[in-house]
Design an enzyme around this catalytic site. Structure first.
Site, PDB file in Angstrom:
ATOM      1  N   TYR A 154       1.038  -1.285   0.002  1.00  0.00           N
ATOM      2  CA  TYR A 154      -0.025   0.090  -0.014  1.00  0.00           C
ATOM      3  C   TYR A 154       0.857   1.291   0.111  1.00  0.00           C
ATOM      4  CZ  TYR A 154      -3.878   3.140   1.476  1.00  0.00           C
ATOM      5  OH  TYR A 154      -4.984   3.983   1.279  1.00  0.00           O
ATOM      6  N   LYS A 158       0.823   4.007  -3.066  1.00  0.00           N
ATOM      7  CA  LYS A 158       0.401   5.559  -2.886  1.00  0.00           C
ATOM      8  C   LYS A 158       1.540   6.340  -3.183  1.00  0.00           C
ATOM      9  CE  LYS A 158      -3.903   4.809  -1.782  1.00  0.00           C
ATOM     10  NZ  LYS A 158      -5.144   5.439  -2.628  1.00  0.00           N
TER      11      LYS A 158
HETATM   12  C1  1HS Z   1      -5.919   4.481   4.642  1.00  0.00           C
HETATM   13  C2  1HS Z   1      -5.217   5.800   4.766  1.00  0.00           C
HETATM   14  O1  1HS Z   1      -4.313   5.951   3.478  1.00  0.00           O
HETATM   15  C3  1HS Z   1      -3.991   5.980   6.050  1.00  0.00           C
HETATM   16  S1  1HS Z   1      -3.022   4.681   5.775  1.00  0.00           S
HETATM   17  C4  1HS Z   1      -2.708   4.079   7.432  1.00  0.00           C
HETATM   18  C5  1HS Z   1      -2.155   5.004   8.132  1.00  0.00           C
HETATM   19  S2  1HS Z   1      -1.883   4.584   9.874  1.00  0.00           S
HETATM   20  O2  1HS Z   1      -3.313   4.063  10.185  1.00  0.00           O
HETATM   21  O3  1HS Z   1      -0.984   3.816  10.086  1.00  0.00           O
HETATM   22  O4  1HS Z   1      -1.755   5.845  10.613  1.00  0.00           O
END
Ligand code: 1HS
Length: 255
Positions: A154, A158
């Site tokens: 992920y 991203k």
């Molecule tokens: C889903 C969103 O793109 C945030 S990615 C997850 C970040 S965290 O839950 O590790 O603060």
């Protein structure tokens, strides 16, 4: 009514941030094509908009399929009569590190989050150009900007969306098409449940509580808070904004 007379296509709009954004855009005067893999969910979003006096049409499409995307974007533009705004919101997560992520999950994560952004944008550009320009908002994430344990694919996907956004902004500026990336922090939506359960060792509330400690503002975000940022980037209020990487994260990446 910052989007009066505009037509917007939002992917992954059957739930979560996509649904909140579709409803907000419609309330601001846009007619909205609600795209989602799940037609029933898209239909619920569209029905809520119509019930509130707005204009919306549900369309099912898998953004990782070139054929689905071509059909869906053409149908959206035909039904709305034009296209001015695209919000590439559809996404999937993929929990796991590179030590244990599956090839299948890795590929699906890139096919939806990265290739989907490419395919929808490519299909939309001729219609945005026909409208005299427009705005593309790509859904990135704080995961593009910082490492997150157990979220390798992920984060990589991203990160690719951020770089793709910058290049798209340069390529499309001459056409009057602005391209920006939104980097939300965690908003509790269906997408996040696997990560929250893993982080809470099976306890969802514990996972959410542990995640909230990562946010200086002391809480997770709400879909409406991301929707308002998308509205800014989609509207003429952001007329001089393109190629930007716009964090909406309660201070998480400021640390
Ligand atoms: C889903 C969103 O793109 C945030 S990615 C997850 C970040 S965290 O839950 O590790 O603060």
């Amino acid at each position: 009514m910052r989007l009066e007379g505009r037509a917007a296509l939002i992917t992954g709009a059957g739930s979560g941030i996509g649904r909140a954004t579709a409803e907000l855009f419609a309330a601001e005067g846009a007619s909205v094509a609600v795209l989602d893999l799940d037609l029933a969910s898209a239909g619920m979003t569209a029905a809520a908009i119509v019930d509130s006096g707005g204009v919306a049409t549900p369309i099912t499409a898998d953004v990782s399929s070139a054929e689905d995307v071509s059909r869906g974007v053409e149908l959206a533009t035909e039904r709305l009569g034009r296209l001015d705004i695209v919000y590439n919101n559809a996404g999937v997560d993929s929990t796991g590190s590179v030590a244990n992520a599956t090839e299948e999950n890795w590929d699906r994560c890139f096919d939806v989050n990265v290739k989907g952004t490419f395919l929808v944008s490519r299909a939309a550009i001729p219609h945005l150009d026909a409208s005299g320009g427009g705005s593309i908002v790509n859904q990135a994430s704080v995961a593009a900007l910082v490492g997150i344990q157990g979220f390798a694919a992920y984060c990589a996907a991203k990160g690719a969306v951020v770089s793709l956004t910058r290049s798209m902004a340069l390529d499309l500026a001459p056409m009057g098409i602005r391209v920006n990336a939104l980097c939300p922090g965690t908003v509790y939506t269906p997408l996040m449940e696997p990560l929250m359960l893993e982080r809470g060792e099976g306890d969802l509330q514990l996972g959410l509580a542990r995640t909230a400690t990562k946010y200086p503002i002391g809480r997770l975000g709400e879909p409406s808070e991301i929707a308002r940022a998308a509205l800014f980037l989609a509207s003429d209020d952001a007329s001089f904004v393109t190629g930007s990487i716009f964090t909406v994260d309660g201070g998480m990446t400021a640390q």
